[in-house]
Design a protein around this motif. Structure first.
Motif, mmCIF file in Angstrom:
data_model
loop_
_atom_site.group_PDB
_atom_site.id
_atom_site.type_symbol
_atom_site.label_atom_id
_atom_site.label_comp_id
_atom_site.label_asym_id
_atom_site.label_seq_id
_atom_site.Cartn_x
_atom_site.Cartn_y
_atom_site.Cartn_z
ATOM 1 N N THR A 196 -4.061 55.305 45.026
ATOM 2 C CA THR A 196 -4.227 54.532 43.794
ATOM 3 C C THR A 196 -4.952 53.210 44.043
ATOM 4 N N ILE A 197 -5.506 52.679 42.984
ATOM 5 C CA ILE A 197 -6.171 51.381 43.069
ATOM 6 C C ILE A 197 -5.165 50.266 43.365
ATOM 7 N N ASP A 198 -3.895 50.461 42.984
ATOM 8 C CA ASP A 198 -2.858 49.482 43.330
ATOM 9 C C ASP A 198 -2.662 49.405 44.843
ATOM 10 N N GLU A 199 -2.774 50.533 45.529
ATOM 11 C CA GLU A 199 -2.681 50.524 46.989
ATOM 12 C C GLU A 199 -3.877 49.792 47.604
ATOM 13 N N VAL A 200 -5.046 49.945 46.981
ATOM 14 C CA VAL A 200 -6.223 49.196 47.440
ATOM 15 C C VAL A 200 -5.952 47.703 47.299
#
Length: 150
Positions: free
Chosen positions: A81-85
């Motif tokens: 996910t972009i949250d992990e990025v």
């Protein structure tokens, strides 16, 4: 004829300072040291997750990464996910890592995939990206893929 369909096993990188690189990759990618080679002139480290080898570091480089030499262009790590990025970006900011672009950027104009682009302590170009979630960000380069010429 059936051709083999290989997948990436692990990645091996030459580094100039093994301890510094171990610290960097453990902190950035949440890897664990699975083993070390300590013989003088043949120092190495095996980093992984859940018992699986992800990255091998070899202390046999005398100088940092050169983007104008044949070989590795960049190394990319995919997250879900972009949250992990963004979590990875926060860790990178804490370590004062050199970024190629400011913040999360898409792989190209209008692309949903994107991430952060940065350099390890030896200047090796790295990317942590997600397959979607970056569509609202502006691409830093309109004429080429973001990961192409950083």
């Amino acid at each position: 004829m059936t051709y083999p369909r290989p997948t990436t096993g692990h990645i091996g990188l030459n580094v100039t300072d093994l301890d510094r690189s171990i610290d960097f990759y453990v902190r950035i990618l949440d890897l664990k040291v699975l083993g070390r080679g300590e013989e003088e002139g043949r120092e190495s480290a095996f980093l992984g997750r859940d018992g699986s080898l992800v990255l091998t570091l070899w202390r046999q480089a005398e100088e940092g990464f050169r983007s104008n030499a044949a070989g590795l262009h960049h190394l990319s790590f995919e997250v879900d996910t972009i949250d992990e990025v963004r979590t990875a970006e926060a860790r990178l900011l804490e370590l004062a890592v050199e970024f190629a672009y400011d913040g999360v950027v898409p792989h190209g104009e209008g692309a949903a995939s994107g991430g952060v682009f940065f350099h390890d302590p030896d200047g090796i170009r790295l990317e942590i990206y997600a397959p979607s979630g970056a569509e609202s960000a502006e691409a830093p380069v309109a004429s080429a893929p973001t990961c192409g010429f950083f």
